[in-house]
Design a protein around this motif. Structure first.
Motif, PDB file in Angstrom:
ATOM      1  N   ASP A 110       0.912  -1.198   0.091  1.00  0.00           N
ATOM      2  CA  ASP A 110       0.185  -0.244   0.271  1.00  0.00           C
ATOM      3  C   ASP A 110       1.051   1.195   0.190  1.00  0.00           C
ATOM      4  O   ASP A 110       0.665   2.478  -0.803  1.00  0.00           O
ATOM      5  CB  ASP A 110      -0.979   0.175   1.012  1.00  0.00           C
ATOM      6  CG  ASP A 110      -2.264  -1.122   1.136  1.00  0.00           C
ATOM      7  OD1 ASP A 110      -2.511  -1.226   0.226  1.00  0.00           O
ATOM      8  OD2 ASP A 110      -2.470  -1.758   2.609  1.00  0.00           O
ATOM      9  N   TRP A 111       1.546   1.362   1.047  1.00  0.00           N
ATOM     10  CA  TRP A 111       2.476   2.534   1.295  1.00  0.00           C
ATOM     11  C   TRP A 111       3.923   2.674   0.100  1.00  0.00           C
ATOM     12  O   TRP A 111       4.040   3.381  -0.188  1.00  0.00           O
ATOM     13  CB  TRP A 111       2.977   2.313   2.635  1.00  0.00           C
ATOM     14  CG  TRP A 111       3.745   1.958   3.002  1.00  0.00           C
ATOM     15  CD1 TRP A 111       3.762   0.603   3.784  1.00  0.00           C
ATOM     16  CD2 TRP A 111       5.316   1.932   2.872  1.00  0.00           C
ATOM     17  NE1 TRP A 111       4.840   0.215   3.856  1.00  0.00           N
ATOM     18  CE2 TRP A 111       6.372   0.969   3.542  1.00  0.00           C
ATOM     19  CE3 TRP A 111       6.062   2.926   2.108  1.00  0.00           C
ATOM     20  CZ2 TRP A 111       7.354   0.670   3.450  1.00  0.00           C
ATOM     21  CZ3 TRP A 111       7.896   2.892   2.635  1.00  0.00           C
ATOM     22  CH2 TRP A 111       8.522   1.887   3.152  1.00  0.00           C
ATOM     23  N   PHE A 157      -0.630   6.891  -2.612  1.00  0.00           N
ATOM     24  CA  PHE A 157      -1.534   7.975  -3.092  1.00  0.00           C
ATOM     25  C   PHE A 157      -3.443   7.529  -2.245  1.00  0.00           C
ATOM     26  O   PHE A 157      -4.240   7.981  -1.501  1.00  0.00           O
ATOM     27  CB  PHE A 157      -2.681   8.373  -4.216  1.00  0.00           C
ATOM     28  CG  PHE A 157      -1.582   9.089  -5.321  1.00  0.00           C
ATOM     29  CD1 PHE A 157      -1.230  10.336  -4.571  1.00  0.00           C
ATOM     30  CD2 PHE A 157      -0.908   9.048  -6.553  1.00  0.00           C
ATOM     31  CE1 PHE A 157      -0.915  11.802  -5.344  1.00  0.00           C
ATOM     32  CE2 PHE A 157      -0.665   9.584  -6.750  1.00  0.00           C
ATOM     33  CZ  PHE A 157      -0.190  11.142  -6.731  1.00  0.00           C
ATOM     34  N   SER A 158      -3.341   5.551  -2.114  1.00  0.00           N
ATOM     35  CA  SER A 158      -4.302   5.047  -1.140  1.00  0.00           C
ATOM     36  C   SER A 158      -3.865   5.661  -0.023  1.00  0.00           C
ATOM     37  O   SER A 158      -4.687   6.219   0.968  1.00  0.00           O
ATOM     38  CB  SER A 158      -3.977   4.112  -1.272  1.00  0.00           C
ATOM     39  OG  SER A 158      -2.839   3.425  -0.299  1.00  0.00           O
ATOM     40  N   PHE A 164      -6.998  12.388   4.466  1.00  0.00           N
ATOM     41  CA  PHE A 164      -7.047  12.628   3.848  1.00  0.00           C
ATOM     42  C   PHE A 164      -8.695  12.859   4.323  1.00  0.00           C
ATOM     43  O   PHE A 164      -9.703  13.599   4.794  1.00  0.00           O
ATOM     44  CB  PHE A 164      -7.002  12.962   2.267  1.00  0.00           C
ATOM     45  CG  PHE A 164      -8.012  14.628   2.149  1.00  0.00           C
ATOM     46  CD1 PHE A 164      -7.744  15.610   2.197  1.00  0.00           C
ATOM     47  CD2 PHE A 164      -9.400  14.156   1.222  1.00  0.00           C
ATOM     48  CE1 PHE A 164      -8.485  16.782   1.419  1.00  0.00           C
ATOM     49  CE2 PHE A 164     -10.213  15.303   0.212  1.00  0.00           C
ATOM     50  CZ  PHE A 164      -9.707  16.297   0.505  1.00  0.00           C
ATOM     51  N   ALA A 165      -9.589  11.589   3.828  1.00  0.00           N
ATOM     52  CA  ALA A 165     -10.528  11.402   4.316  1.00  0.00           C
ATOM     53  C   ALA A 165     -11.225  11.512   5.822  1.00  0.00           C
ATOM     54  O   ALA A 165     -12.386  11.746   5.534  1.00  0.00           O
ATOM     55  CB  ALA A 165     -10.933  10.079   3.505  1.00  0.00           C
ATOM     56  N   GLN A 166      -9.880  11.083   6.478  1.00  0.00           N
ATOM     57  CA  GLN A 166     -10.797  10.887   7.832  1.00  0.00           C
ATOM     58  C   GLN A 166      -9.981  12.241   8.234  1.00  0.00           C
ATOM     59  O   GLN A 166     -10.632  12.332   9.532  1.00  0.00           O
ATOM     60  CB  GLN A 166      -9.723   9.982   8.622  1.00  0.00           C
ATOM     61  CG  GLN A 166      -9.468   8.692   7.697  1.00  0.00           C
ATOM     62  CD  GLN A 166      -8.416   7.651   8.137  1.00  0.00           C
ATOM     63  OE1 GLN A 166      -7.678   8.243   9.398  1.00  0.00           O
ATOM     64  NE2 GLN A 166      -8.576   5.999   8.366  1.00  0.00           N
ATOM     65  N   ASN A 209       3.339   6.441 -10.199  1.00  0.00           N
ATOM     66  CA  ASN A 209       2.868   7.262  -9.140  1.00  0.00           C
ATOM     67  C   ASN A 209       3.132   5.843  -7.583  1.00  0.00           C
ATOM     68  O   ASN A 209       1.935   6.123  -6.475  1.00  0.00           O
ATOM     69  CB  ASN A 209       0.907   6.904  -9.019  1.00  0.00           C
ATOM     70  CG  ASN A 209       0.625   7.617  -9.855  1.00  0.00           C
ATOM     71  OD1 ASN A 209       0.924   8.741  -9.984  1.00  0.00           O
ATOM     72  ND2 ASN A 209      -0.733   7.138 -10.654  1.00  0.00           N
ATOM     73  N   SER A 210       4.087   5.466  -7.960  1.00  0.00           N
ATOM     74  CA  SER A 210       4.508   4.471  -6.468  1.00  0.00           C
ATOM     75  C   SER A 210       5.417   5.575  -5.779  1.00  0.00           C
ATOM     76  O   SER A 210       6.412   6.786  -6.301  1.00  0.00           O
ATOM     77  CB  SER A 210       5.313   3.328  -6.829  1.00  0.00           C
ATOM     78  OG  SER A 210       5.915   3.855  -7.506  1.00  0.00           O
TER      79      SER A 210
END
Length: 648
Positions: A6-7, A12-13, A19-21, A63-64
């Protein structure tokens, strides 16, 4: 809890989740930085991150998370971007907030439009650095850096191999038009009809989560698409001729005032090679040619500041640090507890390492142990302070007595290249002096700093080979280049040419001059070579030296020279008083030949002699040894002067 994939593969995830939290006006950006900082502190985590220094950009997933060890070659003007923006669905009026940080291209889903008049829009500022690989970086630095990743993480090597296997360059690519650059968004505000056309095409995932294989193919496709339009070929602006590696536009979001031109950085950030960038930039250049009022930038400035992303990728920095050194055998920061253990362990075995290095360099210098001593002192010298305009700690050595037009100096450079992390051999021929670009200068048409040979990173070893110099006429450029070299040696600064004025850039370059007689350039110390052996085949002799030394021993030499440059040094009041008294006595005995310059030079020799033995303070013993070395050096010069008249 996010996994490594993921990271590392989809940062971006992580950013989207944080950002969403959080409220867009809160400290969500700080939380992103802290998250990745903590991740990189985990065991060998930094070695999991692919490096642009080791892996070609078209093998890396767009985007990595990537890292890049580089020098800041130029700084562009700050740019504004949409830090937070809102999209709206015209059919349902559904609104979604997006972050624009770490992006070159605004992302919105299918049938969505960016609301440029939204009260939620946040305009932010970022700085762009034009960064190149460290000029003159030694091959062994690259090899060890890469091997440390492969050995510790064989999965990473498999990742590269798999990437190489699955990348299949395409000959055509139609970009998804739901991605738009921020500059284009401003253009849409002025031309609503163009905005409507822009959203006619099919969209993609709202977070840009496209299949890795497809993204890599697109990066290659972008290269094929853009290359034919790059006329004349894009100059990557490397300071040294023959340099390879990627140049990158590094986008910095925080504390950019703490960095300056020629700093060595290691950056961790999100790789951006979106082909849409290149297409948009081409369209902007085409439209500005039709309507010059639409863009204040010149075509040349647009070409330089917005090169094809496939040739000059973008890195959006999450973390950046200024490097003390680029030796991969040393800890990055010597102040941490683990690093202190490493240093103390190495210092305990310093004496045999110094003895082996002295023997190695003595053989390289054809049996001259005195010249080898001074070469060690030169290689660990560094500018440790500046008093007014005077740089303290510089120790330029002129090794005279070198055979003219011989391969000897070339091989001496090859040996130095194997010992130091960054170096360059400057062949001082009339042609090079008259035709090379030594001094960086400002190109106002392209609004960039055009690099020159003397734009080097701190602690680079510059070997000036004066044995190549022959009779001839220096033109205006040649005179300026020789003057610039002299200023670099004397003042450790280079005056960059900004047309209407000159700007001083301090530097810290170790200069070794090899010459037949006394050098035409200034130096702090002249050592005349006295070979004790004359090998029948010089090339074979020098090659056998490098093959004979074990890699483990060579690595100890590399650690030794890099580490000692970073140590602190002091002189106690008691020793200072003893040195002053000693100097007064020397002046009494020989007032004609003992000068203040002699005291300064002897103190320098004593400083580096102490450090070379792992001692961070000056002792009476080291002071006497420094005086002895200086006496031997001067006696040799005097002897040579008697043989050759007034040459010296």
């Amino acid at each position: 809890m996010p996994c490594v994939a993921d990271w590392l593969n989809n940062p971006f995830s992580i950013v989207q989740g944080i950002f969403a939290q959080n409220d867009p006006n809160s400290d969500w950006e700080k939380k992103v930085t802290e998250y990745f900082k903590e991740k990189l502190k985990e065991n060998n985590a930094t070695n999991w991150v692919p490096s642009l220094n080791d892996v070609p950009v078209h093998y890396l997933k767009p985007n990595s998370l990537v890292k890049f060890r580089c020098m800041v070659q130029d700084m562009f003007d700050p740019e504004f971007y949409m830090g937070v923006y809102e999209t709206v669905d015209p059919n349902t009026n559904a609104r979604v907030l997006h972050f624009g940080k770490y992006r070159d291209v605004a992302e919105c889903g299918p049938q969505q439009e960016i609301d440029l008049n939204s009260s939620q829009t946040v305009t932010s500022e970022r700085q762009t650095f034009y960064c190149v690989p460290v000029p003159g970086e030694s091959a062994w630095v690259k090899e060890i850096s890469f091997l440390s990743v492969v050995v510790l993480n064989p999965q990473f090597y498999a990742y590269i191999s798999a990437s190489q296997a699955r990348v299949s360059p395409s000959t055509s690519y139609t970009p998804s038009r739901h991605k738009r650059s921020y500059e284009e968004d401003e253009d849409m505000d002025l031309h609503p009809s163009k905005q409507k056309e822009q959203h006619m095409g099919s969209g993609g995932d709202i977070h840009g989560c496209v299949e890795p294989k497809r993204l890599e193919t697109e990066a290659s496709a972008g290269h094929h698409l853009i290359s034919p339009n790059c006329s004349p070929p894009l100059d990557l602006n490397f300071p040294l001729p023959g340099e390879k590696g990627p140049a990158c536009l590094v986008k910095v979001y925080e504390s950019w005032d703490s960095f300056k031109v020629n700093d060595i950085l290691e950056v961790y950030g999100i790789l951006s090679v979106d082909p849409v960038l290149s297409i948009v930039n081409n369209e902007e250049r085409d439209s500005s040619a039709l309507d010059p009022m639409e863009c204040m930038d010149t075509a040349e400035e647009q070409r330089v500041h917005s090169p094809p992303a496939s040739l000059v990728p973008r890195i959006h920095v999450i973390l950046a640090q200024k490097l003390q050194h680029i030796n991969p055998l040393l800890p990055v920061c010597l102040n941490e507890e683990e690093s202190k253990t490493f240093v103390s362990n190495f210092m305990s075995e310093l004496s045999p390492v110094r003895a082996e290095l002295l023997g190695f360099l003595t053989h390289a210098l054809l049996g001259d142990s005195l010249a080898a001593e001074y070469l060690i002192l030169h290689l660990i010298s560094t500018v440790y302070a500046r008093r007014d305009v005077l740089p303290l700690g510089k120790f330029t050595v002129n090794l005279s007595g070198c055979p003219r037009n011989s391969i000897f100096t070339e091989h001496i450079y090859r040996i130095i290249q194997q010992l130091v992390p960054a170096s360059y051999r400057l062949q001082m021929t009339i042609e090079n002096m008259n035709h090379s670009r030594f001094i960086p200068h400002k190109d106002y048409a392209a609004n960039r700093l055009v690099s020159g040979v003397l734009q080097l990173a701190s602690n680079t070893s510059l070997v000036v080979d004066e044995t190549q110099l022959e009779q001839g006429q220096l033109d205006t450029t040649g005179v300026h280049n020789v003057t610039a070299l002299g200023n670099l040696i004397t003042w450790q600064k280079v005056d960059y040419d900004f047309s209407y004025h000159q700007m001083e850039f301090p530097c810290n370059i170790n200069v070794l001059i090899t010459s037949e007689g006394r050098s035409l350039l200034p130096s702090d110390c002249q050592v005349h070579l006295q070979p004790q052996i004359i090998p029948p085949n010089m090339e074979e002799y020098m090659n056998s030296l490098l093959t004979a030394v074990l890699p483990s021993v060579l690595n100890k030499f590399r650690i030794y020279l890099s580490l000692l440059r970073l140590l602190d040094y002091s002189i106690s009041d008691e020793v200072t008083k003893a040195v002053e008294d000693d100097f007064v006595e020397m002046r009494k005995n020989d007032p004609e030949s003992v000068t203040a310059d002699d005291l300064h030079r002897t103190l320098l020799v004593a400083r580096f002699l102490s450090l070379s033995a792992g001692q961070t303070t000056l002792s009476r013993e080291r002071w006497l040894r420094a005086k002895q070395l200086e006496a031997l050096r001067k006696a040799r010069l005097q002897q040579q002067k008697c043989v050759n008249g007034n040459e010296l």
